[in-house]
Every structure is written in structure tokens, then in C-alpha cells.
Write a protein that holds these residues in place. Structure first.
Motif, mmCIF file in Angstrom:
data_model
loop_
_atom_site.group_PDB
_atom_site.id
_atom_site.type_symbol
_atom_site.label_atom_id
_atom_site.label_comp_id
_atom_site.label_asym_id
_atom_site.label_seq_id
_atom_site.Cartn_x
_atom_site.Cartn_y
_atom_site.Cartn_z
ATOM 1 N N ARG A 239 2.428 0.826 -9.115
ATOM 2 C CA ARG A 239 2.382 0.243 -7.767
ATOM 3 C C ARG A 239 2.860 -1.203 -7.724
ATOM 4 O O ARG A 239 3.163 -1.728 -6.643
ATOM 5 C CB ARG A 239 0.965 0.334 -7.201
ATOM 6 N N LYS B 272 0.815 -1.208 0.000
ATOM 7 C CA LYS B 272 0.000 0.000 0.000
ATOM 8 C C LYS B 272 0.853 1.264 0.000
ATOM 9 O O LYS B 272 0.498 2.268 -0.628
ATOM 10 C CB LYS B 272 -0.926 -0.014 1.227
ATOM 11 N N PHE C 95 4.278 7.652 -11.197
ATOM 12 C CA PHE C 95 3.567 7.650 -9.923
ATOM 13 C C PHE C 95 2.589 8.816 -9.771
ATOM 14 O O PHE C 95 2.101 9.075 -8.676
ATOM 15 C CB PHE C 95 4.561 7.650 -8.755
ATOM 16 N N LYS D 197 -0.513 6.075 -9.255
ATOM 17 C CA LYS D 197 0.180 4.783 -9.252
ATOM 18 C C LYS D 197 -0.741 3.602 -9.519
ATOM 19 O O LYS D 197 -0.269 2.509 -9.826
ATOM 20 C CB LYS D 197 0.937 4.587 -7.943
ATOM 21 N N ASN D 198 -2.063 3.803 -9.389
ATOM 22 C CA ASN D 198 -3.000 2.717 -9.657
ATOM 23 C C ASN D 198 -3.479 2.696 -11.108
ATOM 24 O O ASN D 198 -4.133 1.755 -11.536
ATOM 25 C CB ASN D 198 -4.211 2.809 -8.719
ATOM 26 N N TYR E 199 3.951 1.607 -1.165
ATOM 27 C CA TYR E 199 4.952 1.632 -2.238
ATOM 28 C C TYR E 199 4.795 2.894 -3.072
ATOM 29 O O TYR E 199 3.694 3.227 -3.510
ATOM 30 C CB TYR E 199 4.787 0.398 -3.111
ATOM 31 N N CYS E 200 5.907 3.610 -3.292
ATOM 32 C CA CYS E 200 5.816 4.916 -3.962
ATOM 33 C C CYS E 200 7.168 5.271 -4.582
ATOM 34 O O CYS E 200 8.116 4.473 -4.563
ATOM 35 C CB CYS E 200 5.393 5.987 -2.961
#
Length: 307
Positions: free
Chosen positions: A284, A163, A224, A227-228, A165-166
Motif C-alpha cells: 500500500r 486508502k 496486493f 496490501k497492509n 491504492y491497489c
């Protein structure tokens, strides 16, 4: 007002009247007061008698006085002149005074000298830029033991699919081996912050990957943005296409490459993403190798990224 007496393991540091200091929360001044946490951070650093150590934000010197007996030299960087005065008082008249070098100023703009190890309870608002300043420092240091807000530390070590992660996760792990080594409750600080903390160990990767880090980060910033979303959807956005087209034309101009008459930026980008297999990927879930492959796919066709 009662005096607070704090000694190093050698017992030779003078007691000082420090309770009158009002800490500045705007500067992130949450002083680490628990000696056990300090001892654990120093132990994790595995200091050597020949080491030059950098301490960022020493505050009133609770960690400083415990580092000094164990190293060749200690360089501290402190922005608050009041705390510099307190620090100087604590080492005055001790055999360790000659080992201490104080840099007064903002850690983000102060030029750091050579150091082997960095120890710091970092003001949370400067965490990200300070991490990358340290990772860009040359010559390389051996390791850094740093205190961060817990969620920031978790983002540093997050893996693809997590969750948290970036872009920070990818950039940090590209340039270093990073691990969370300790959780620290907010009650260990004076005044207590509103969040919990964690201690992270960072070991720079030497040599670093042979890529342009500004361009790399420029690509990650785009990936990013959402990211989804799929990488294909991100690179279909008008603003992204305009940026990529501008960069491409500048590159062609510098390389004396003639741009074809029917040049279509959208078509070019789609072709690169489809050929590389990343059109339906999402930031992601992409690991470092995937991002490196994506950057190579763009660069091989003359497309580059800037911040």
C-alpha cells in the motif's frame, strides 16, 4: 407517445421515437442524457478533423451524433442490436452516414481497428478488462476520455498510501498518464445508476516500460493479496512459497541450470527480500519504482512470476 427530438450542432440529424426502448441494466445500459456533459467530454478529447475515433457503447447515439461532424471517421462498438438500429436511424439520410462504421459485438472480444481517440461511457462491470485492452492496443492511440464509476476512477489515480491504492492503480499508472477531469452525477443518466460517476483522461506511455507485463502483474497479484501486510509476510505464506518454487524449477529446467541439493525456497526468498530492502515494506505504500526494483531483484536470482 411523444417524439423526442435530438439534433447535432449542425441540426441535420433526424428525430426518432426512442422512449419505447427498455434499457438493459445487466449490460450496464445507463444512457448519458445531459448534452452539457457530452459536450464537455468531446471538448476534453480535443478532436481533430483528421481523427479516427472509437466510441464504445454508443447507446442511442447522443454522443455519436456530436462526434461525427468533427472527425474523419467514427467507429462505434455496440453489443445491443436494438440500439444499433436506433443509431442507424439517426444518421440515415445525413451527410455523416458514410463516416460511421458500426461494430456489433462485445467490446471485450471485438477486435478494434486503428483509432486516434477513444470516447466511451463504459458499462461499469467491464471497466477493468476494457482499460487494459485499450492500453494493450497497437498502434498507440493519442488519448481516451472514459466514463467510470467514481470509486473505480479514484482507484485508477490513487497514490501510494491512499486508502484506494491497489493493483489497478499501479498497473494503470505504469502504462499511462491518467487524470480525473470531471465528476458526473447519476441524475445525468437514464435510467440513473446507483452510483456516481467520473470522467477520466488516459494517455498511453509510449514506449512502455521494457518488462514482461504478465510477470509484472503476477508479482503485483501476490503483493496486493494483503496490501497492509509486509512483503516478507506475504512471501512466507505456504501457497506463495509453493508457487515460487514451481516457477523457479521450471525456469532452471528451461535454462539447464542445476538446482543445488540443499535448495530451500524459504531461505532463498528471505535472502532476496532482505538484500533488496523490501522485507518490511507494504504494497500500500510502495510506488512503481519500488515494484520495478523488487521485480528486478527476484529476476536477477532466477525467480519469476506468472498469472
Amino acid at each position: 407517445m411523444p417524439k423526442v427530438k435530438e439534433k447535432s450542432s449542425s441540426g441535420r440529424f433526424a428525430s426518432q421515437q426512442r422512449q419505447s426502448i427498455v434499457f438493459n441494466k445487466d449490460l450496464g445500459q445507463h444512457i448519458l442524457k445531459n448534452p452539457l456533459v457530452i459536450d464537455n467530454m468531446i471538448e476534453k478529447a480535443a478532436l481533430r478533423p483528421t481523427d479516427v475515433v472509437l466510441e464504445i457503447g454508443p447507446g442511442t447515439g447522443n454522443m455519436t451524433v456530436k462526434i461525427l461532424p468533427n472527425v474523419k471517421k467514427l467507429v462505434v462498438c455496440e453489443i445491443d442490436i436494438r440500439l444499433v438500429g436506433e443509431l442507424e436511424k439517426r444518421v440515415q439520410g445525413t451527410p455523416y452516414k458514410s463516416k460511421l462504421d458500426i461494430l456489433i459485438g462485445d467490446a471485450l472480444v471485438t477486435k478494434f481497428p486503428f483509432f486516434d481517440v477513444c470516447l466511451a461511457n463504459i458499462p461499469y462491470q467491464i471497466s477493468s478488462p476494457l482499460v487494459f485492452k485499450l492500453l494493450a492496443h497497437r498502434p498507440y492511440f493519442r488519448c481516451a476520455i472514459l466514463m467510470f464509476q467514481r470509486e473505480f476512477a479514484q482507484r485508477m489515480v490513487a497514490k501510494p498510501g491512499d486508502k484506494l491504492y491497489c493493483r489497478l492503480s499501479v498497473n494503470t499508472q505504469l502504462l499511462s498518464r491518467v487524470d480525473i477531469i470531471m465528476k458526473v452525477s447519476k441524475n445525468n443518466f437514464k435510467p440513473p445508476p446507483k452510483v456516481e460517476s467520473s470522467v477520466v483522461r488516459i494517455e498511453p506511455i509510449n514506449p512502455p516500460p521494457a518488462i514482461d507485463l504478465k510477470e509484472w502483474d503476477g508479482m503485483l497479484r501476490l503483493a496486493f493479496l494483503r496490501k497492509n501486510k509486509t512483503i516478507g509476510a506475504i512471501f512466507h505464506q505456504k501457497s506463495v512459497l509453493e508457487l515460487m518454487e514451481t516457477n523457479y524449477k521450471v525456469y532452471c529446467s528451461l535454462k539447464n541450470i542445476k538446482i543445488e541439493d540443499k535448495f530451500d525456497i524459504k531461505e532463498k526468498i528471505e535472502s532476496i527480500l532482505n538484500e533488496s530492502g523490501f522485507a518490511d515494506s507494504r504494497a500500500r505504500t510502495m510506488d512503481i519504482d519500488s515494484f520495478l526494483t523488487l521485480l528486478c531483484a527476484f529476476n536477477s536470482k532466477g525467480f519469476h512470476f506468472v498469472k
